[in-house]
Each structure stands twice: as C-alpha cells, then as structure tokens.
Scaffold this active site. Structure first.
Site, PDB file in Angstrom:
ATOM      1  N   GLU A   1      -1.193   7.513  -0.478  1.00  0.00           N
ATOM      2  CA  GLU A   1      -2.165   8.001  -1.475  1.00  0.00           C
ATOM      3  C   GLU A   1      -1.610   9.205  -2.243  1.00  0.00           C
ATOM      4  O   GLU A   1      -2.101   9.548  -3.316  1.00  0.00           O
ATOM      5  CB  GLU A   1      -3.470   8.392  -0.779  1.00  0.00           C
ATOM      6  CG  GLU A   1      -3.317   9.611   0.074  1.00  0.00           C
ATOM      7  CD  GLU A   1      -4.516   9.907   0.961  1.00  0.00           C
ATOM      8  OE1 GLU A   1      -5.456  10.508   0.458  1.00  0.00           O
ATOM      9  OE2 GLU A   1      -4.482   9.539   2.148  1.00  0.00           O
TER      10      GLU A   1
ATOM     11  N   GLU B   1       9.845  16.092  15.579  1.00  0.00           N
ATOM     12  CA  GLU B   1      10.216  15.969  14.164  1.00  0.00           C
ATOM     13  C   GLU B   1       9.380  16.973  13.373  1.00  0.00           C
ATOM     14  O   GLU B   1       8.149  16.950  13.441  1.00  0.00           O
ATOM     15  CB  GLU B   1       9.930  14.551  13.670  1.00  0.00           C
ATOM     16  CG  GLU B   1      10.359  14.357  12.228  1.00  0.00           C
ATOM     17  CD  GLU B   1      10.146  12.947  11.724  1.00  0.00           C
ATOM     18  OE1 GLU B   1       9.030  12.422  11.889  1.00  0.00           O
ATOM     19  OE2 GLU B   1      11.101  12.374  11.161  1.00  0.00           O
TER      20      GLU B   1
ATOM     21  N   LYS C   1       0.863  -1.178   0.000  1.00  0.00           N
ATOM     22  CA  LYS C   1       0.000   0.000   0.000  1.00  0.00           C
ATOM     23  C   LYS C   1       0.907   1.238   0.000  1.00  0.00           C
ATOM     24  O   LYS C   1       1.514   1.597   1.010  1.00  0.00           O
ATOM     25  CB  LYS C   1      -0.920   0.017   1.226  1.00  0.00           C
ATOM     26  CG  LYS C   1      -1.910   1.165   1.165  1.00  0.00           C
ATOM     27  CD  LYS C   1      -1.820   1.908   2.460  1.00  0.00           C
ATOM     28  CE  LYS C   1      -2.066   3.365   2.508  1.00  0.00           C
ATOM     29  NZ  LYS C   1      -1.950   4.272   1.471  1.00  0.00           N
TER      30      LYS C   1
ATOM     31  N   GLY D   1       6.953   5.458   8.135  1.00  0.00           N
ATOM     32  CA  GLY D   1       6.073   6.617   8.201  1.00  0.00           C
ATOM     33  C   GLY D   1       6.143   7.266   9.562  1.00  0.00           C
ATOM     34  O   GLY D   1       7.190   7.218  10.230  1.00  0.00           O
TER      35      GLY D   1
ATOM     36  N   GLU E   1      10.020   1.706  10.525  1.00  0.00           N
ATOM     37  CA  GLU E   1      11.048   2.734  10.298  1.00  0.00           C
ATOM     38  C   GLU E   1      10.331   4.067  10.439  1.00  0.00           C
ATOM     39  O   GLU E   1       9.502   4.408   9.599  1.00  0.00           O
ATOM     40  CB  GLU E   1      11.681   2.526   8.918  1.00  0.00           C
ATOM     41  CG  GLU E   1      13.067   3.116   8.817  1.00  0.00           C
ATOM     42  CD  GLU E   1      13.031   4.598   8.512  1.00  0.00           C
ATOM     43  OE1 GLU E   1      13.169   5.407   9.466  1.00  0.00           O
ATOM     44  OE2 GLU E   1      12.848   4.947   7.344  1.00  0.00           O
TER      45      GLU E   1
ATOM     46  N   GLY F   1       2.974   4.359  13.137  1.00  0.00           N
ATOM     47  CA  GLY F   1       3.841   3.218  13.473  1.00  0.00           C
ATOM     48  C   GLY F   1       3.436   2.609  14.805  1.00  0.00           C
ATOM     49  O   GLY F   1       3.373   1.382  14.947  1.00  0.00           O
TER      50      GLY F   1
ATOM     51  N   CYS G   1      13.385  11.262   7.067  1.00  0.00           N
ATOM     52  CA  CYS G   1      13.505  10.764   8.439  1.00  0.00           C
ATOM     53  C   CYS G   1      14.913  10.993   8.969  1.00  0.00           C
ATOM     54  O   CYS G   1      15.121  11.155  10.159  1.00  0.00           O
ATOM     55  CB  CYS G   1      13.122   9.294   8.504  1.00  0.00           C
ATOM     56  SG  CYS G   1      14.026   8.277   7.344  1.00  0.00           S
TER      57      CYS G   1
HETATM   58  P1  NDP Z   1       1.732   8.542   7.857  1.00  0.00           P
HETATM   59  O1  NDP Z   1       2.411   7.769   8.882  1.00  0.00           O
HETATM   60  O2  NDP Z   1       0.278   8.852   8.024  1.00  0.00           O
HETATM   61  O3  NDP Z   1       1.877   7.821   6.413  1.00  0.00           O
HETATM   62  C1  NDP Z   1       2.717   6.743   6.123  1.00  0.00           C
HETATM   63  C2  NDP Z   1       1.938   5.614   5.451  1.00  0.00           C
HETATM   64  O4  NDP Z   1       1.001   5.082   6.380  1.00  0.00           O
HETATM   65  C3  NDP Z   1       1.122   6.071   4.242  1.00  0.00           C
HETATM   66  O5  NDP Z   1       1.069   5.040   3.281  1.00  0.00           O
HETATM   67  C4  NDP Z   1      -0.248   6.275   4.851  1.00  0.00           C
HETATM   68  O6  NDP Z   1      -1.285   6.227   3.904  1.00  0.00           O
HETATM   69  C5  NDP Z   1      -0.316   5.104   5.809  1.00  0.00           C
HETATM   70  N1  NDP Z   1      -1.285   5.230   6.870  1.00  0.00           N
HETATM   71  C6  NDP Z   1      -1.850   6.355   7.391  1.00  0.00           C
HETATM   72  N2  NDP Z   1      -2.735   6.039   8.367  1.00  0.00           N
HETATM   73  C7  NDP Z   1      -2.748   4.685   8.461  1.00  0.00           C
HETATM   74  C8  NDP Z   1      -3.456   3.746   9.265  1.00  0.00           C
HETATM   75  N3  NDP Z   1      -4.336   4.135  10.174  1.00  0.00           N
HETATM   76  N4  NDP Z   1      -3.205   2.428   9.088  1.00  0.00           N
HETATM   77  C9  NDP Z   1      -2.312   2.011   8.169  1.00  0.00           C
HETATM   78  N5  NDP Z   1      -1.627   2.839   7.353  1.00  0.00           N
HETATM   79  C10 NDP Z   1      -1.826   4.175   7.509  1.00  0.00           C
HETATM   80  O7  NDP Z   1       2.522   9.877   7.645  1.00  0.00           O
HETATM   81  P2  NDP Z   1       1.944  11.285   7.123  1.00  0.00           P
HETATM   82  O8  NDP Z   1       1.870  11.204   5.665  1.00  0.00           O
HETATM   83  O9  NDP Z   1       0.688  11.671   7.829  1.00  0.00           O
HETATM   84  O10 NDP Z   1       3.100  12.267   7.601  1.00  0.00           O
HETATM   85  C11 NDP Z   1       3.044  12.792   8.924  1.00  0.00           C
HETATM   86  C12 NDP Z   1       4.401  12.819   9.570  1.00  0.00           C
HETATM   87  O11 NDP Z   1       4.960  11.526   9.599  1.00  0.00           O
HETATM   88  C13 NDP Z   1       5.442  13.655   8.855  1.00  0.00           C
HETATM   89  O12 NDP Z   1       5.337  14.991   9.184  1.00  0.00           O
HETATM   90  C14 NDP Z   1       6.700  13.037   9.369  1.00  0.00           C
HETATM   91  O13 NDP Z   1       7.008  13.574  10.636  1.00  0.00           O
HETATM   92  C15 NDP Z   1       6.364  11.566   9.505  1.00  0.00           C
HETATM   93  N6  NDP Z   1       6.805  10.753   8.351  1.00  0.00           N
HETATM   94  C16 NDP Z   1       7.938  10.017   8.488  1.00  0.00           C
HETATM   95  C17 NDP Z   1       8.422   9.303   7.418  1.00  0.00           C
HETATM   96  C18 NDP Z   1       9.688   8.528   7.507  1.00  0.00           C
HETATM   97  O14 NDP Z   1      10.373   8.381   6.502  1.00  0.00           O
HETATM   98  N7  NDP Z   1      10.028   7.972   8.649  1.00  0.00           N
HETATM   99  C19 NDP Z   1       7.738   9.321   6.119  1.00  0.00           C
HETATM  100  C20 NDP Z   1       6.520  10.088   6.085  1.00  0.00           C
HETATM  101  C21 NDP Z   1       6.092  10.776   7.183  1.00  0.00           C
HETATM  102  P3  NDP Z   1      -1.833   7.571   3.226  1.00  0.00           P
HETATM  103  O15 NDP Z   1      -0.653   8.436   2.902  1.00  0.00           O
HETATM  104  O16 NDP Z   1      -2.518   7.092   2.021  1.00  0.00           O
HETATM  105  O17 NDP Z   1      -2.713   8.190   4.251  1.00  0.00           O
END
Ligand code: NDP
Length: 512
Positions: free
Chosen positions: A200, A403, A197, A250, A272, A255, A306
C-alpha cells in the site's frame, strides 16, 4: 574512538526544496479494465521525505480481489495466453520491456517519492527491470520439458511443463518495480495469469506497469492489479482456492503466515524473506575495496534491503582499524532529499519503520553495544536516520541477530576461519554473505561453509538475471531468477507412450 558527528548529511537536508508534484491518481486493473474499488474508497500515500501526498489508489476489499481472481481464472482456463506459442509470449514481454524503457523517468520519480530512495538509484532499478523482462522473454522460448528414450524398446517418456495456473504476487515497498519484475515476467513466460497486490506504500509503478502491459497487447485478465492493505487484500488473495501458486516477498512474519495458508491448502508457495547477512572480513583483503563495499552494503537503499550487509564479522586483529575506517567513510556518504542528484541515503519509508529501527538500536545499546556513529533521527523535516555504526556487538545480542532493515551496521569480531563460519551460521537467516580475503583457500572455505543462497567473494550486492536468488532457512523458500525461473511457475506432467502391443497382465508368467 568515540561517537562522531555526520557532516555529509546536513547541507543536503537543510537545503531540500519543497516538492512540486501533482499527485498520481491510480486505478486498479481488473479484467482489462481500469476500476475503482467496489466500495468507492481510496487511500493516499505521502512522500516520507517531503510529507506531501504523492499518490492515491482505490482501497480494495474482498469483492475486488474476487473479481480480479475470477478474471485471471477465466483468462487461464479459456483465454489465449497459456495456449500461445512461447515465441508469441516472448514478443509481448519484449514489448513490455520497451514500454518500461520509455517510461523510466516517470516511474523512477514515483518510485523515489513513495519509497524515499534516491532518484538516481531508482533510475538504475527501473532501467534494470528492462533486462529482467528481456531475460524472461528468452526463457519463454527455451524453457521446455524433457524426453526419455532410455526406458526400453516399448516405452517413450515425455515430461511436459505446463503453467501452474493463476499466480498471486504480493510485493513489498523496498524495491517495488524490481521485485515485481523478478516474479511477473517469469510467471507470464510460463503461460500463467496473475493477480498482483503491491504494498500500500508503493503502488504507483505497479499500476504504471499494468498500463504498459495493456498497451503491449497482453490479453485481458492475464495481469490484474488490486491495491489496498495487506490483511484485507493480500490475505484473501493468498487464501483463495483458485490461486494455484503464491509468490511473496516481505517480512518473515507475513511470509510464515502465508506459508501456513499455502501448506494447509496444499498450494505451491515461493517466499523471499529477510536476512542478517554477514560480510566476513580477513586482514589480508583489499582494504579500500572492502571498506567501500561495507559502507555500500549497509547504506544502499538506507539499509531497507533483504540483502543488506548489516552484520560485519571482522577478524579481531583488525577490529579497531576497521571500525575507524568505516566510520570515516560513512561520514562522507551524503544523506538528503531523495531528489537531489548527490544523495546516496534518502528517507526511511515510514514512521513505523523508523520507530522499529530506533527501537532495535536502543536494544543494542541496552545490551552493552557501543554506538560509534549516528544512532538518531535527524532534526529535519522528513523521515531521516543517521547512518549508524555499532561496535562491541556479540553474536547473542539481538542487534546481531534480528533484521533491522535500516542504515545500521553491527560489528562482531572472530578469531579464525572456523569461528567466522560458526558465527555467520548462528542465525535464523541464510540469504546472502560475503567474504573479503586475497587468499583463495580462505574464500573457498567460507563460501562453501556459510549457509546462504548467495555468497559474494571480494564484492557485494552484484546481481544478474542468470543467477538464482533466494535464501536458506528463514530467508525463504524457493529461488527466483536463473534459468529455472520460469520452471518454478510450471507443473510437470509425465506422459508415457507405449510402442507396439502391450503384454497381457493376467496371463501366467510361463506363457508371456
Ligand atoms: P510486510 O511483510 O508486512 O509487507 C510485505 C507485503 O505483504 C506488502 O504488500 C504487505 O501489504 C503485504 N501484507 C501485509 N500483511 C499481509 C497479510 N496478512 N496477508 C497478505 N499480505 C500481507 O512487511 P512490512 O512492510 O510490515 O515490513 C516489516 C519488515 O519486513 C521490515 O522491517 C523488514 O524486516 C521486512 N521486509 C522484508 C522485505 C524483503 O525484501 N525481504 C521487504 C519488506 C519488508 P501492505 O504493505 O499493503 O500492508
């Protein structure tokens, strides 16, 4: 020194050309077939730099997730992939690597349009994925179990490594194809089947990768892609009992949620997550190299990384000289249209993310920190933020702890090596850190003392598939890459082989 203007940005933003791009219309890949959502719904993604629709995808629901997991489950239980020789899986992964190479331009453009990152940078990332797939192919041939010939004359112990089963991969928007390539080829090398997945916001390159995988002859059901939203697609994927392992990159918030689901179901999870990574600067460092790495470390990928070096700990004796030097260098960094070849900082991924970053800056100002550069949104079309530098930050301020995931550098001072390590470790996170000094003792003391999965010494953000990557504390669970990357997607099975007649248990000791 007070706040200054940012000349490098204006020309590239003002002269940005309207986008000429035919939107990419993706489908989902389930059981070897290209599918629309069962509901027929679709969603669109607009470029954060240009505000135009650049791609659209089926909006999956639980029904589509169920179909993808079923396909992966059947492919795992009955299909050829887990039963193939390692060399055959390796050959397929190498064909995928060549397929990525052949589509670098197309994938880089979509990656740039969806994320807002510079096209030149996206090219480097997509090309870099080739190496990840090739490295995983080498591990498909060399990962093995173990044997124990040391257990006595009547016993031989064998430890097998078997694929864990169906793996759910949930990936973010900041490095879509790169982060997927840190997971997928290694899971495939182990013999697992997968349901992916993507975020989006950035699904295109994952869908194109599925096309490449199909063309490489990977059997149906081995790789499945479902597109849609986190709570409606990601969460049912994580919760499904047929998923043997979940690998997520994410936010720490999501997480934690997924880690909770996994622990309740007693399934394996790799996380991660975020970081608040300190670069620790001592007065005796190579000044020019350090200044460049500090600016690169915080502005690469607009800080949406990250591993972003978002927190600099600088020795108090050089704090002012340091602040002036990084402000001067940061002013030179070109901000602009991601498609322009000179751009180094592109657009922020979404209005939401931009708002979060600005709110974090405001919190810092309210706490008494001083904006030395930037701090505002550009007055231009598109989601652009000025490269920002904030000094007079103290370790307890939220701007030093949370962060931010944007182009924002916080400068904190320290007095001595012990103090620097203490401030570095006073964080919920522990993903990476860097030390800048020409004294080997200082470098080794800091490298050994900081809580971080990666420590760079006199460099920043280098990475190699051979080296494990992951974090301490709230930065995650598990490691990606490195020679154990395939092992993470396996279960061990111990086989004990008895040699010769086994002594009877019930006989009295005296007769044995
Ligand atoms: P998210 O953790 O929401 O997104 C990461 C992934 O998880 C996306 O594919 C997202 O889908 C999915 N996701 C979201 N909600 C759920 C859920 N309830 N169950 C399962 N999967 C889910 O990150 P955000 O895009 O909201 O970013 C917010 C913050 O996260 C950033 O500001 C940053 O601090 C951190 N982040 C860290 C990353 C890293 O590399 N460690 C990468 C991205 C964000 P969808 O996008 O379709 O909602």
């Amino acid at each position: 020194m007070s706040q200054v203007a940012i000349p490098a940005a204006t020309a590239l933003l003002e002269n940005a050309k309207p986008l000429q791009h035919k939107a990419f219309a993706g489908k989902m890949f389930i059981d070897g077939q290209w599918k629309d959502a069962a509901s027929g719904a679709r969603f669109e993604r607009s470029s954060p730099a240009h505000g135009q629709v650049v791609s659209s995808f089926p909006e999956a629901t639980g029904e589509d997730v169920e179909a993808a997991i079923h396909a992966a489950d059947v492919a795992f239980k009955k299909g050829p992939w887990p039963r193939m020789k390692g060399v055959e899986r390796a050959r397929a992964l190498l064909v995928v690597a060549e397929g990525i190479k052949a589509r670098v331009e197309e994938m880089s453009l979509l990656e740039s349009l969806e994320t807002g990152k510079p096209l030149t940078q996206a090219r480097g990332e997509v090309s870099g994925c080739v190496d990840l797939w090739q490295y995983a192919a080498s591990l498909a041939r060399t990962t093995s179990g173990d044997a124990y010939d040391s257990l006595g004359e009547d016993m031989l112990g064998i430890v097998l490594r078997q694929p864990i089963g169906v793996v759910g991969l949930i990936t973010p928007w900041n490095f879509p194809i790169w982060i997927l390539s840190q997971k997928l080829p290694f899971a495939l090398a182990a013999g697992c089947t997968c349901v992916i997945k993507p975020s989006e916001l950035t699904s295109s390159t994952t869908v194109i990768l599925a096309e490449i995988i199909e063309q490489a002859g990977v059997p149906k059901g081995v790789v499945n892609v479902v597109t849609g939203k986190g709570p409606t697609v990601g969460q049912p994927l994580a919760e499904h009992p047929a998923i043997g392992m979940l690998s997520f990159t994410g936010s720490t918030r999501v997480g934690g949620l997924l880690g909770g689901i996994a622990s309740k179901q007693l399934k394996k999870v790799a996380l991660e997550l975020g970081g608040k990574n300190p670069q620790i600067v001592f007065p005796d460092c190579d000044w020019d190299a350090m200044v460049d790495a500090v600016v690169f470390g915080v502005y690469f990928n607009a800080g949406e990384c990250c591993n972003s070096g978002s927190r600099v700990l600088v020795h108090e004796s050089i704090a002012e000289k340091f602040a002036q030097a990084v402000v001067e260098r940061a002013q030179q960094v070109p901000v602009g249209d991601p498609l322009h070849p000179d751009t180094k900082i592109g657009a922020i991924v979404s209005e939401n993310q931009l708002g979060e970053i600005l709110a974090n800056i405001d919190k810092g100002i309210a706490a008494g920190a001083r904006v030395r550069l930037g701090g505002k949104r550009y007055d231009a079309k598109g989601l652009y933020l000025e490269p920002t530098i904030i000094s007079d930050v103290t370790p307890e301020m939220s701007i030093a702890r949370d962060e931010i995931f944007g182009p924002v550098l916080s400068i904190v001072t320290f007095k001595d090596v012990e103090g620097a390590i203490e401030i570095a470790n006073d964080s919920a996170y522990g993903l990476s850190a860097a030390v800048w000094s020409n004294d080997i003792n200082t470098c080794l003391t800091v490298a050994r003392g900081v809580d971080a999965g990666t420590v760079w010494v006199n460099t920043f953000l280098d990475g190699y598939p051979e080296l494990p990557f992951g974090g301490f504390k709230s930065s995650g669970v598990g490691r990606e890459l490195g020679k154990q990357a395939v092992e993470d997607y396996t279960e061990t099975k111990t086989i004990q082989l008895h040699i010769g007649a086994r002594k009877n248990w019930w006989l009295p000791q005296s007769t044995k």
